[in-house]
Write an enzyme that holds these catalytic residues in place. Structure first.
Site, PDB file in Angstrom:
ATOM      1  N   CYS A  36      -5.014 -24.362  49.142  1.00  6.05           N
ATOM      2  CA  CYS A  36      -4.727 -25.601  48.651  1.00  6.05           C
ATOM      3  C   CYS A  36      -4.595 -26.313  48.065  1.00  6.05           C
ATOM      4  CB  CYS A  36      -4.558 -26.286  50.466  1.00  6.05           C
ATOM      5  SG  CYS A  36      -4.675 -25.552  51.836  1.00  6.05           S
ATOM      6  N   GLU A  37      -4.425 -25.596  46.891  1.00  9.78           N
ATOM      7  CA  GLU A  37      -4.409 -26.867  45.662  1.00  9.78           C
ATOM      8  C   GLU A  37      -3.325 -26.159  44.674  1.00  9.78           C
ATOM      9  OE1 GLU A  37      -7.209 -27.989  44.488  1.00  9.78           O
ATOM     10  OE2 GLU A  37      -8.317 -27.701  46.588  1.00  9.78           O
ATOM     11  N   GLY A  74     -21.277 -12.949  24.306  1.00 10.67           N
ATOM     12  CA  GLY A  74     -19.789 -13.577  23.952  1.00 10.67           C
ATOM     13  C   GLY A  74     -18.757 -13.308  23.428  1.00 10.67           C
ATOM     14  N   TYR A 114     -16.051 -12.468  35.821  1.00 10.74           N
ATOM     15  CA  TYR A 114     -17.089 -13.258  35.987  1.00 10.74           C
ATOM     16  C   TYR A 114     -15.371 -13.568  37.008  1.00 10.74           C
ATOM     17  CZ  TYR A 114     -19.312 -14.450  32.048  1.00 10.74           C
ATOM     18  OH  TYR A 114     -20.494 -14.252  31.217  1.00 10.74           O
ATOM     19  N   ARG A 153     -18.800 -10.413  29.121  1.00 11.84           N
ATOM     20  CA  ARG A 153     -16.834 -10.396  29.216  1.00 11.84           C
ATOM     21  C   ARG A 153     -17.110  -9.110  28.753  1.00 11.84           C
ATOM     22  NH1 ARG A 153     -13.539 -14.977  30.695  1.00 11.84           N
ATOM     23  NH2 ARG A 153     -15.404 -15.983  30.564  1.00 11.84           N
ATOM     24  N   PRO A 185     -24.153  -8.971  26.244  1.00  9.68           N
ATOM     25  CA  PRO A 185     -22.951  -8.779  26.371  1.00  9.68           C
ATOM     26  C   PRO A 185     -22.134  -8.714  27.446  1.00  9.68           C
ATOM     27  CG  PRO A 185     -23.154  -6.761  25.985  1.00  9.68           C
ATOM     28  CD  PRO A 185     -24.117  -6.914  25.993  1.00  9.68           C
TER      29      PRO A 185
HETATM   30  C1  LIG Z   1     -22.875 -15.776  30.355  1.00 13.14           C
HETATM   31  C2  LIG Z   1     -24.541 -15.038  29.380  1.00 13.14           C
HETATM   32  C3  LIG Z   1     -24.413 -13.979  28.314  1.00 13.14           C
HETATM   33  C4  LIG Z   1     -22.707 -13.372  28.087  1.00 13.14           C
HETATM   34  O1  LIG Z   1     -22.020 -13.659  28.306  1.00 13.14           O
HETATM   35  P1  LIG Z   1     -20.529 -13.091  28.116  1.00 13.14           P
HETATM   36  O2  LIG Z   1     -19.501 -13.861  27.478  1.00 13.14           O
HETATM   37  O3  LIG Z   1     -19.991 -12.672  29.321  1.00 13.14           O
HETATM   38  O4  LIG Z   1     -20.715 -11.971  27.185  1.00 13.14           O
HETATM   39  C5  LIG Z   1     -25.560 -13.710  28.370  1.00 13.14           C
HETATM   40  N1  LIG Z   1     -26.556 -13.930  27.666  1.00 13.14           N
HETATM   41  C6  LIG Z   1     -26.953 -15.112  28.214  1.00 13.14           C
HETATM   42  C7  LIG Z   1     -28.280 -15.891  27.613  1.00 13.14           C
HETATM   43  C8  LIG Z   1     -25.619 -16.002  29.281  1.00 13.14           C
HETATM   44  O5  LIG Z   1     -25.697 -16.912  29.470  1.00 13.14           O
END
Ligand SMILES: *Cc1c(COP(=O)(O)O)cnc(C)c1O
Length: 421
Positions: free
Chosen positions: A350-351, A245, A379, A286, A284
């Site tokens: 087309c949006e 996250g 992503y 992102r 991690p």
């Molecule tokens: C998507 C996800 C992550 C990674 O989240 P990021 O924001 O990309 O770091 C980690 N654990 C779970 C269970 C997820 O669904």
């Protein structure tokens, strides 16, 4: 605010710099040469930056909590080449579903180091997981327990974690918040206790610990560290998986916590609340991959009206982050970096919502220019699609001046092969 070329280059993968004629280079490769060789649009990764980030992540956690593992959330960039880099650098891999298990195995990952997620796992996916010996299955619901008890053969035991809703309202886009009480992911603490009791009463599952995940693109370490307390309260276990996250820096005015600040916050909380000998996992996605890549486009038209629309040959076919989460990106012409007048960079789909960047300064954009959007490692590839008959984007790795294709572009035939009648 005026931004300089240096501000802009600071968003590109570490080590990016202009060549003597001002053309931007990533991983020692000129972006115009990459466009020439591999076409556009294309996702360009600095492999060395990717490896270094993986290593830094592991060191940041192991240095503070020796029994820690970093599991790369494959879903943020699930191609074999990226998963192979992560596995080679000693990371575990999170996989969401059967497909990501298969790309991870193709990447040479040790199945024992895979962690399977999913709020709607099917029998087929669990059969793939159990059949290949996936190390940890994260139980999201009671049906996962029923399915696994059936699928795991007699005399075997599948290690698992139970996913708990942390009850944290994350300050992020609604599509990226997973930890609020009404989330579809995981079980309430009360239900998690019941699930743990059921697993322990059976003979085919082995409960290793608990898991939680608060959301994505979080810019506040307190919210991330808030994941620890709800799982600590469930009792003493071998493993505490704290989720992912951590946010990435997409724009000049976003300042996500650094790796050290994040690892400090998580392990400080762990030291306060978790058994000292336990193993922690962080996941991690992102923050591992976003900054290691950029997307390269060709400008197809410049339309001057009430606003100036600079249209490129990609868009929501290769970047859904803008329309799905409202994420802002920056952009530059690759051989005229920094300065210029504000324009709207739009895609070919087309949006009206198919906008890549609204109000970004570009210097004298003309048809045929190459345009680069930084921070597209997370992503974007994974959600690339064939809307409007788009051929899905290739991925190019650069390293010390060499560029190699690791995922090819769809061919025109790829667009036709699944139509069987
Ligand atoms: C998507 C996800 C992550 C990674 O989240 P990021 O924001 O990309 O770091 C980690 N654990 C779970 C269970 C997820 O669904």
């Amino acid at each position: 605010m005026t931004t300089t070329a240096a501000d802009l280059i600071g968003l590109f993968p570490p080590g990016s710099r202009p060549d003597t004629d001002g053309t931007l280079m990533v991983g020692g490769c000129r972006l115009d040469a990459i466009a020439e060789e591999f076409g556009t649009p294309a996702i360009v990764v600095n492999e060395d930056a990717l490896r270094r980030r993986a290593r830094d992540y592991l060191a940041a956690f192991r240095g503070r909590w020796p029994r820690s593992d970093v599991a790369f959330a494959s879903k943020s960039f699930p191609c074999t080449a990226v998963q192979r880099v992560m596995a080679e650098e000693g990371l575990h891999l999170d996989v969401a579903g059967g497909g990501e298990i298969l790309t991870a195995l193709k990447a040479g990952a040790d199945p024992a180091r895979l962690v399977l997620h999913g709020n709607a796992k099917t029998d087929e996916e669990l059969e793939i997981a159990v059949g290949h010996g996936v190390g940890l299955v994260v139980i999201d619901n009671f049906d996962d327990i029923d399915r696994l008890e059936r699928i795991v053969g007699a005399g075997r035991r599948q290690a698992c974690l139970v996913r708990v809703i942390p009850g944290v309202e994350a300050a992020t886009h609604a599509s990226q918040a997973t930890g609020h009480a009404a989330s579809k992911f995981g079980l309430s603490p009360e239900d998690a206790r019941a699930a743990i009791a059921r697993i322990e009463a059976g003979s085919r599952l082995r409960l290793d610990g608990v898991h939680t995940h608060v959301g994505s693109q979080l810019l506040n370490v307190d919210q991330l560290a808030a994941a620890v307390e709800p799982i600590a309260r469930l009792g003493t276990f071998e493993v505490y998986d704290l989720g992912g996250g951590l946010g990435a820096r997409y724009t000049y005015d976003e300042h996500p916590p650094g790796l050290d600040e994040y690892a400090d916050a998580m392990t400080t909380q762990a030291r306060a609340l978790l058994p000292s000998g336990s193993r922690i996992i962080v996941e991690p996605g992102r923050s591992m991959v976003a900054a290691s890549a950029c997307t390269l486009y060709r400008v197809t038209t410049v339309k001057r009206g009430v606003v100036t629309h600079v249209a490129v040959d990609g868009g929501m076919g290769d970047n859904l982050e803008v329309s799905l989460t409202g994420q802002r990106f920056e952009a530059t012409i690759v051989n005229r970096v920094g300065g210029g007048e504000p324009v709207s960079v739009v895609g070919r789909h087309c949006e009206s919502g198919d906008q890549l960047v609204d109000g970004v300064a570009l210097r004298d954009p003309v048809v045929g220019d190459l345009l680069a959007v930084p921070v597209t490692g997370a992503y974007c590839y994974t959600m690339s699609n064939q809307y409007n008959g788009a051929r899905r984007v290739p991925v190019v790795f650069t390293c010390d001046g060499d560029a190699r294709l690791v995922v090819r572009r769809d061919t025109w035939d790829d667009l036709l092969v699944r139509d069987v009648d």
